[in-house]
Design a protein around this motif. Structure first.
Motif, PDB file in Angstrom:
ATOM      1  N   TYR A   4       0.845  -1.189   0.000  1.00  0.00           N
ATOM      2  CA  TYR A   4       0.000   0.000   0.000  1.00  0.00           C
ATOM      3  C   TYR A   4       0.886   1.246   0.000  1.00  0.00           C
ATOM      4  O   TYR A   4       1.457   1.620   1.016  1.00  0.00           O
ATOM      5  N   THR A   5       0.996   1.881  -1.152  1.00  0.00           N
ATOM      6  CA  THR A   5       1.863   3.054  -1.290  1.00  0.00           C
ATOM      7  C   THR A   5       1.091   4.370  -1.308  1.00  0.00           C
ATOM      8  O   THR A   5       1.705   5.436  -1.242  1.00  0.00           O
ATOM      9  N   ASP A   6      -0.232   4.320  -1.388  1.00  0.00           N
ATOM     10  CA  ASP A   6      -1.021   5.555  -1.431  1.00  0.00           C
ATOM     11  C   ASP A   6      -0.901   6.372  -0.150  1.00  0.00           C
ATOM     12  O   ASP A   6      -1.260   7.542  -0.123  1.00  0.00           O
ATOM     13  N   SER A   7      -0.387   5.771   0.900  1.00  0.00           N
ATOM     14  CA  SER A   7      -0.184   6.484   2.157  1.00  0.00           C
ATOM     15  C   SER A   7       1.028   7.406   2.093  1.00  0.00           C
ATOM     16  O   SER A   7       1.211   8.251   2.957  1.00  0.00           O
ATOM     17  N   GLY A   8       1.870   7.217   1.071  1.00  0.00           N
ATOM     18  CA  GLY A   8       3.110   7.979   0.993  1.00  0.00           C
ATOM     19  C   GLY A   8       4.238   7.324   1.769  1.00  0.00           C
ATOM     20  O   GLY A   8       5.340   7.854   1.851  1.00  0.00           O
ATOM     21  N   LEU A   9       3.962   6.153   2.319  1.00  0.00           N
ATOM     22  CA  LEU A   9       4.952   5.416   3.099  1.00  0.00           C
ATOM     23  C   LEU A   9       5.354   4.161   2.333  1.00  0.00           C
ATOM     24  O   LEU A   9       4.518   3.511   1.719  1.00  0.00           O
ATOM     25  N   ASP A  10       6.632   3.813   2.401  1.00  0.00           N
ATOM     26  CA  ASP A  10       7.132   2.656   1.659  1.00  0.00           C
ATOM     27  C   ASP A  10       6.992   1.330   2.401  1.00  0.00           C
ATOM     28  O   ASP A  10       7.185   0.271   1.825  1.00  0.00           O
ATOM     29  N   ASN A  11       6.672   1.390   3.692  1.00  0.00           N
ATOM     30  CA  ASN A  11       6.731   0.180   4.507  1.00  0.00           C
ATOM     31  C   ASN A  11       5.366  -0.361   4.945  1.00  0.00           C
ATOM     32  O   ASN A  11       5.265  -1.024   5.962  1.00  0.00           O
ATOM     33  N   VAL A  12       4.314  -0.075   4.176  1.00  0.00           N
ATOM     34  CA  VAL A  12       2.985  -0.564   4.542  1.00  0.00           C
ATOM     35  C   VAL A  12       2.586  -1.687   3.586  1.00  0.00           C
ATOM     36  O   VAL A  12       2.439  -1.463   2.389  1.00  0.00           O
ATOM     37  N   HIS A  13       2.428  -2.887   4.154  1.00  0.00           N
ATOM     38  CA  HIS A  13       2.018  -4.058   3.385  1.00  0.00           C
ATOM     39  C   HIS A  13       0.791  -4.658   4.059  1.00  0.00           C
ATOM     40  O   HIS A  13       0.774  -4.844   5.275  1.00  0.00           O
ATOM     41  N   LEU A  14      -0.225  -4.959   3.278  1.00  0.00           N
ATOM     42  CA  LEU A  14      -1.472  -5.504   3.810  1.00  0.00           C
ATOM     43  C   LEU A  14      -1.568  -6.990   3.502  1.00  0.00           C
ATOM     44  O   LEU A  14      -1.394  -7.406   2.360  1.00  0.00           O
ATOM     45  N   ALA A  15      -1.864  -7.771   4.529  1.00  0.00           N
ATOM     46  CA  ALA A  15      -2.062  -9.203   4.344  1.00  0.00           C
ATOM     47  C   ALA A  15      -3.534  -9.505   4.091  1.00  0.00           C
ATOM     48  O   ALA A  15      -3.870 -10.504   3.468  1.00  0.00           O
ATOM     49  N   ASN A  16      -4.422  -8.627   4.576  1.00  0.00           N
ATOM     50  CA  ASN A  16      -5.858  -8.824   4.376  1.00  0.00           C
ATOM     51  C   ASN A  16      -6.545  -7.466   4.456  1.00  0.00           C
ATOM     52  O   ASN A  16      -5.903  -6.439   4.646  1.00  0.00           O
ATOM     53  N   GLY A  17      -7.863  -7.478   4.293  1.00  0.00           N
ATOM     54  CA  GLY A  17      -8.616  -6.236   4.372  1.00  0.00           C
ATOM     55  C   GLY A  17      -8.712  -5.492   3.050  1.00  0.00           C
ATOM     56  O   GLY A  17      -9.058  -4.310   3.026  1.00  0.00           O
ATOM     57  N   TYR A  18      -8.442  -6.196   1.970  1.00  0.00           N
ATOM     58  CA  TYR A  18      -8.525  -5.588   0.647  1.00  0.00           C
ATOM     59  C   TYR A  18      -8.956  -6.633  -0.376  1.00  0.00           C
ATOM     60  O   TYR A  18      -8.868  -7.828  -0.138  1.00  0.00           O
ATOM     61  N   ILE A  19      -9.421  -6.127  -1.506  1.00  0.00           N
ATOM     62  CA  ILE A  19      -9.815  -6.992  -2.623  1.00  0.00           C
ATOM     63  C   ILE A  19      -9.100  -6.484  -3.870  1.00  0.00           C
ATOM     64  O   ILE A  19      -9.098  -5.276  -4.145  1.00  0.00           O
ATOM     65  N   GLU A  20      -8.504  -7.412  -4.606  1.00  0.00           N
ATOM     66  CA  GLU A  20      -7.883  -7.069  -5.886  1.00  0.00           C
ATOM     67  C   GLU A  20      -8.763  -7.602  -7.007  1.00  0.00           C
ATOM     68  O   GLU A  20      -9.249  -8.728  -6.939  1.00  0.00           O
ATOM     69  N   ARG A  21      -8.952  -6.777  -8.020  1.00  0.00           N
ATOM     70  CA  ARG A  21      -9.738  -7.185  -9.187  1.00  0.00           C
ATOM     71  C   ARG A  21      -9.020  -6.725 -10.445  1.00  0.00           C
ATOM     72  O   ARG A  21      -8.403  -5.666 -10.461  1.00  0.00           O
ATOM     73  N   GLU A  22      -9.175  -7.502 -11.483  1.00  0.00           N
ATOM     74  CA  GLU A  22      -8.684  -7.095 -12.799  1.00  0.00           C
ATOM     75  C   GLU A  22      -9.795  -6.344 -13.515  1.00  0.00           C
ATOM     76  O   GLU A  22     -10.941  -6.784 -13.521  1.00  0.00           O
ATOM     77  N   THR A  23      -9.467  -5.203 -14.064  1.00  0.00           N
ATOM     78  CA  THR A  23     -10.418  -4.431 -14.861  1.00  0.00           C
ATOM     79  C   THR A  23      -9.846  -4.270 -16.247  1.00  0.00           C
ATOM     80  O   THR A  23      -8.709  -4.655 -16.510  1.00  0.00           O
ATOM     81  N   GLN A  24     -10.607  -3.672 -17.124  1.00  0.00           N
ATOM     82  CA  GLN A  24     -10.104  -3.452 -18.481  1.00  0.00           C
ATOM     83  C   GLN A  24      -8.946  -2.457 -18.485  1.00  0.00           C
ATOM     84  O   GLN A  24      -8.215  -2.352 -19.462  1.00  0.00           O
ATOM     85  N   TYR A  25      -8.765  -1.736 -17.374  1.00  0.00           N
ATOM     86  CA  TYR A  25      -7.689  -0.746 -17.275  1.00  0.00           C
ATOM     87  C   TYR A  25      -6.492  -1.256 -16.471  1.00  0.00           C
ATOM     88  O   TYR A  25      -5.520  -0.547 -16.279  1.00  0.00           O
ATOM     89  N   GLY A  26      -6.586  -2.471 -15.967  1.00  0.00           N
ATOM     90  CA  GLY A  26      -5.516  -3.040 -15.154  1.00  0.00           C
ATOM     91  C   GLY A  26      -6.041  -3.454 -13.794  1.00  0.00           C
ATOM     92  O   GLY A  26      -7.239  -3.533 -13.561  1.00  0.00           O
ATOM     93  N   LYS A  27      -5.116  -3.701 -12.878  1.00  0.00           N
ATOM     94  CA  LYS A  27      -5.481  -4.158 -11.542  1.00  0.00           C
ATOM     95  C   LYS A  27      -6.106  -3.025 -10.733  1.00  0.00           C
ATOM     96  O   LYS A  27      -5.645  -1.891 -10.762  1.00  0.00           O
ATOM     97  N   SER A  28      -7.163  -3.357 -10.011  1.00  0.00           N
ATOM     98  CA  SER A  28      -7.857  -2.413  -9.128  1.00  0.00           C
ATOM     99  C   SER A  28      -7.843  -2.993  -7.720  1.00  0.00           C
ATOM    100  O   SER A  28      -8.004  -4.193  -7.537  1.00  0.00           O
ATOM    101  N   VAL A  29      -7.644  -2.129  -6.742  1.00  0.00           N
ATOM    102  CA  VAL A  29      -7.626  -2.577  -5.354  1.00  0.00           C
ATOM    103  C   VAL A  29      -8.632  -1.764  -4.563  1.00  0.00           C
ATOM    104  O   VAL A  29      -8.668  -0.538  -4.661  1.00  0.00           O
ATOM    105  N   ALA A  30      -9.453  -2.446  -3.784  1.00  0.00           N
ATOM    106  CA  ALA A  30     -10.403  -1.793  -2.879  1.00  0.00           C
ATOM    107  C   ALA A  30     -10.036  -2.188  -1.459  1.00  0.00           C
ATOM    108  O   ALA A  30      -9.915  -3.380  -1.147  1.00  0.00           O
ATOM    109  N   ILE A  31      -9.852  -1.193  -0.605  1.00  0.00           N
ATOM    110  CA  ILE A  31      -9.523  -1.435   0.796  1.00  0.00           C
ATOM    111  C   ILE A  31     -10.813  -1.332   1.600  1.00  0.00           C
ATOM    112  O   ILE A  31     -11.552  -0.362   1.468  1.00  0.00           O
TER     113      ILE A  31
END
Length: 118
Positions: A4-31
């Motif tokens: 998770y880089t949208d926080s502006g921090l390089d050290n945030v990694h999520l093991a759960n609490g999100y969904i990844e989906r492929e869209t016609q524009y690429g990968k999408s993530v919903a937290i």
């Protein structure tokens, strides 16, 4: 794990609490609980007993919804000092880090008398 880089921090990694989906524009993530995630990140930064980094300082400032100028005014310092700390050009002084940490923790305290002032 999701980096998770949208926080502006390089050290945030999520093991759960999100969904990844492929869209016609690429990968999408919903937290699932973005506000809760940011509160957890902010609390961990604010309560840590180590030196605060520039990006962490910036994260807390943004979570407080303060501009660099507004924070500089609150701290009675120049805006360029805040900018230099956040960019990592110079280290964040201990007193400035302590003030920001306390402001953040007060802002998430629902019984705080300081919260409405922020």
């Amino acid at each position: 794990m999701y980096h998770y880089t949208d926080s502006g921090l390089d050290n945030v990694h999520l093991a759960n609490g999100y969904i990844e989906r492929e869209t016609q524009y690429g990968k999408s993530v919903a937290i699932h609980d973005l506000e809760g995630l940011h509160r957890l990140i902010g609390t961990n930064i604010a309560e840590a007993s180590r030196v605060i980094s520039g990006p962490e300082f910036r994260f807390l400032r943004i979570e407080l919804d303060l501009s660099q100028n507004a924070l500089a005014t609150l701290m009675d310092i120049g805006e360029s000092s805040v900018r230099n700390w956040e960019k990592g050009r110079v280290g964040v002084p201990g007193p400035a880090a302590a003030v920001l940490r306390r402001l953040y923790l007060e802002s998430i305290n629902h019984e705080s008398q300081l919260r409405p002032l922020l």
